[in-house]
Design a protein around this motif. Structure first.
Motif, short mmCIF file in Angstrom:
data_model
loop_
_atom_site.label_atom_id
_atom_site.label_comp_id
_atom_site.label_asym_id
_atom_site.label_seq_id
_atom_site.Cartn_x
_atom_site.Cartn_y
_atom_site.Cartn_z
N GLY A 228 51.22 33.80 54.22
CA GLY A 228 51.97 33.74 52.96
C GLY A 228 51.25 33.05 51.83
O GLY A 228 51.73 33.06 50.68
N ALA A 229 50.10 32.43 52.11
CA ALA A 229 49.37 31.73 51.05
C ALA A 229 48.84 32.69 49.99
O ALA A 229 48.37 32.26 48.94
CB ALA A 229 48.23 30.93 51.64
N SER A 230 48.89 34.00 50.24
CA SER A 230 48.37 34.96 49.28
C SER A 230 49.12 34.93 47.96
O SER A 230 48.65 35.45 46.94
CB SER A 230 48.42 36.38 49.86
OG SER A 230 49.76 36.72 50.21
N ASN A 231 50.28 34.30 47.94
CA ASN A 231 51.05 34.20 46.70
C ASN A 231 50.39 33.28 45.68
O ASN A 231 50.78 33.28 44.51
CB ASN A 231 52.47 33.70 47.00
CG ASN A 231 53.24 34.66 47.88
OD1 ASN A 231 53.07 35.87 47.79
ND2 ASN A 231 54.09 34.12 48.76
N ASP A 232 49.42 32.47 46.11
CA ASP A 232 48.79 31.49 45.22
C ASP A 232 47.42 31.91 44.73
O ASP A 232 46.68 31.10 44.18
CB ASP A 232 48.65 30.15 45.97
CG ASP A 232 49.98 29.57 46.42
OD1 ASP A 232 50.96 29.72 45.67
OD2 ASP A 232 50.03 28.99 47.52
N LEU A 233 47.06 33.18 44.91
CA LEU A 233 45.69 33.60 44.59
C LEU A 233 45.35 33.47 43.12
O LEU A 233 44.18 33.34 42.77
CB LEU A 233 45.48 35.05 45.05
CG LEU A 233 45.55 35.29 46.56
CD1 LEU A 233 45.23 36.74 46.87
CD2 LEU A 233 44.58 34.38 47.31
N HIS A 234 46.34 33.49 42.25
CA HIS A 234 46.05 33.40 40.81
C HIS A 234 45.34 32.08 40.46
O HIS A 234 44.63 31.99 39.47
CB HIS A 234 47.35 33.51 40.01
CG HIS A 234 48.32 32.39 40.31
ND1 HIS A 234 49.16 32.42 41.39
CD2 HIS A 234 48.56 31.21 39.67
CE1 HIS A 234 49.90 31.31 41.41
NE2 HIS A 234 49.55 30.57 40.38
N ALA A 235 45.54 31.06 41.30
CA ALA A 235 44.94 29.76 41.02
C ALA A 235 43.42 29.78 41.14
O ALA A 235 42.74 28.88 40.65
CB ALA A 235 45.52 28.70 41.97
N ARG B 290 35.99 33.08 40.36
CA ARG B 290 35.53 34.39 40.82
C ARG B 290 34.01 34.53 40.73
O ARG B 290 33.41 35.30 41.47
CB ARG B 290 36.19 35.49 39.99
CG ARG B 290 37.59 35.86 40.45
CD ARG B 290 37.52 36.64 41.75
NE ARG B 290 38.80 37.26 42.09
CZ ARG B 290 38.99 38.01 43.15
NH1 ARG B 290 37.99 38.25 43.97
NH2 ARG B 290 40.17 38.53 43.41
N HIS B 291 33.37 33.79 39.84
CA HIS B 291 31.92 33.88 39.69
C HIS B 291 31.19 33.26 40.88
O HIS B 291 30.00 33.53 41.10
CB HIS B 291 31.48 33.16 38.41
CG HIS B 291 31.70 31.66 38.46
ND1 HIS B 291 32.94 31.09 38.38
CD2 HIS B 291 30.81 30.65 38.58
CE1 HIS B 291 32.83 29.77 38.45
NE2 HIS B 291 31.55 29.48 38.57
N ALA B 292 31.90 32.43 41.67
CA ALA B 292 31.24 31.70 42.75
C ALA B 292 31.88 31.92 44.11
O ALA B 292 31.28 31.56 45.12
CB ALA B 292 31.26 30.20 42.44
N ALA B 293 33.06 32.52 44.15
CA ALA B 293 33.78 32.63 45.41
C ALA B 293 34.41 34.01 45.56
O ALA B 293 34.93 34.57 44.59
CB ALA B 293 34.85 31.54 45.51
N ASP B 294 34.38 34.53 46.77
CA ASP B 294 35.12 35.75 47.11
C ASP B 294 36.45 35.35 47.73
O ASP B 294 36.55 34.31 48.40
CB ASP B 294 34.32 36.60 48.10
CG ASP B 294 33.03 37.14 47.48
OD1 ASP B 294 33.05 37.46 46.28
OD2 ASP B 294 32.03 37.24 48.20
N ILE B 295 37.47 36.16 47.52
CA ILE B 295 38.82 35.84 47.97
C ILE B 295 39.33 36.95 48.88
O ILE B 295 39.30 38.12 48.51
CB ILE B 295 39.77 35.65 46.77
CG1 ILE B 295 39.20 34.62 45.79
CG2 ILE B 295 41.16 35.24 47.24
CD1 ILE B 295 39.95 34.56 44.47
#
Length: 420
Positions: A337-344, A349-354
């Protein structure tokens, strides 16, 4: 058991940078802005950093006056790579032979049907004495040495550099591989540990270079290079200790020797190497289930979902988590359920893949995985090791070690220290 020449050949094939073998360092000088290296061939190179990976007799380490202390057991081993003609039952496992209560001979299968032997001898060490000892240990089976590809001896040394990074971890010259640590060949950890040094170092240097490009001063403005010194020196000492136990156990029974291998399999394979609880600022002590900061990220088997022609949900292909990782980038895993916080995390995005990892039931309930713009690569995957009630984040470093496990705020705080 793949020989070092084969590994080096594969690595060299991937490089687009020239490698000059046999060109020794004549001088190395570090200042506030970079490092200048001059070789005995008269070539001078200027760079932001220099990595001294020039072996156990490292001229870089000696030139810098860095200590290289340790022990020197009075043991000399013979190493023999040969093709055999024998009626001994050949198998694909490493065999340790016991004779007179000691396990002084090990037989290791190699590529191309070749065999490697490690033989502990007393007195003068020669190829003839090594072959005679092998025949004695394999008796009553017949052993003929058809062709010897390589014979050498090595004297056991167990040493570690007093620092892996100059200027108390804040400098621009870094030691790696045998220049930083040496140990017995028992366990085959030498080349592997050196490669792990490189794997854990380069993304740190890349981060430090990015800081400097933005105008930050100093050799380690983000404080990440110094963590290489702490983490890899801790691991090197542990590797030395494991190898030391193995080499000394050859003076005991084969059962004891094999028991030591089994007990330390995590270090011998590298899978059990961890950085938890040593005080590294890139490891925030935290854990949830199989996810623990400081340990390797589990390489889960994942399933991706696609809609079939009749628009029914179908799980199509299976892949491994590590196949989705890109070296040099962080990986943020939203578990359940943590996918609800992806906007944070959008600012990183320039340094990490999600990626989102969910249970198969959960993915099906919400209508399936999220696809990227062209629908070719889903960012949501299902795993049997994710429970429907899970809801947390895992931050994985570029070297695939977990840096933090917890809520979105903790991930953001961690990354802001590296990418303000």
């Amino acid at each position: 058991m793949i020989g070092q020449p084969e590994v080096e050949k594969a690595l060299l094939h991937q490089l687009d940078t020239p490698v000059r073998f046999g060109e020794r360092v004549a001088s190395i000088h570090e200042d506030d802005d970079g490092v200048t290296v001059t070789t005995e061939a008269g070539r001078t190179t200027r760079a932001k950093y220099a990595i001294g990976a020039d072996g156990a007799r490292s001229s870089v380490r000696q030139g810098l006056g860095i200590g290289f202390q340790g022990t020197k057991p009075e043991m000399i081993w013979a190493v023999l790579d040969a093709f055999l003609d024998t009626d001994f039952p050949v198998c694909s496992e490493i065999i340790t032979f016991q004779l007179n209560g000691q396990s002084r001979v090990s037989w290791i299968p190699r590529e191309r049907g070749m065999s490697r032997f490690y033989v502990l001898l007393d007195g003068d060490v020669t190829q003839e004495k090594a072959e005679a000892s092998i025949r004695e240990h394999l008796a009553p089976h017949r052993v003929d040495f058809v062709r010897t590809e390589w014979f050498s001896t090595f004297e056991v040394r167990e040493r570690i550099a007093s620092a892996f990074v100059t200027k108390e971890g804040k400098g621009r010259i870094v030691l790696a591989g045998d220049a930083a640590h040496v140990h017995s060949v028992n366990g085959g950890q030498g080349l592997n540990t050196g490669i792990a040094d490189a794997f854990g170092l380069i993304w740190r240097l890349a981060l430090a270079c990015r800081w400097q490009e933005k105008g930050a001063g100093g050799a380690d403005p983000g404080g990440v290079v110094s963590t290489y010194d702490l983490e890899r020196r801790t691991v090197a000492q542990d590797v030395i200790n494991v190898a030391a136990r193995l080499v000394r156990d050859t003076m005991h029974t084969a059962k004891q020797y094999v028991a030591t291998i089994e007990k330390n399999a995590g270090y011998i394979t590298g899978m059990g190497v961890a950085y938890s609880e040593i005080g590294s600022r890139l490891i925030v002590d935290s854990e949830r289930g199989i996810w623990k900061a400081g340990r390797r990220c589990p390489d889960l088997t994942l399933a991706s979902r696609r809609l079939a022609d009749d628009q029914q949900q179908q799980w199509q292909r299976q892949l491994r988590l590590y196949s989705l990782a890109r070296y040099g980038r962080f990986l943020i895993l939203a578990i359940g359920g943590a996918s609800n916080d992806l906007h944070a995390f959008q600012r990183f995005r320039h340094a990490a893949d999600i990626l989102t990892l969910a249970s198969a039931a959960e993915v099906g309930a919400v209508g399936g995985g999220q696809d990227d713009s062209d629908g070719s690569c889903p960012t949501t995957y299902a795993s049997d090791l994710v429970a429907p009630e899970d809801s947390f984040h895992v931050l994985v470093r570029p070297d695939m070690y977990i840096g933090y496990v917890g809520d979105a705020e903790g991930v953001v705080e961690y990354l802001l220290n590296l990418f303000p």
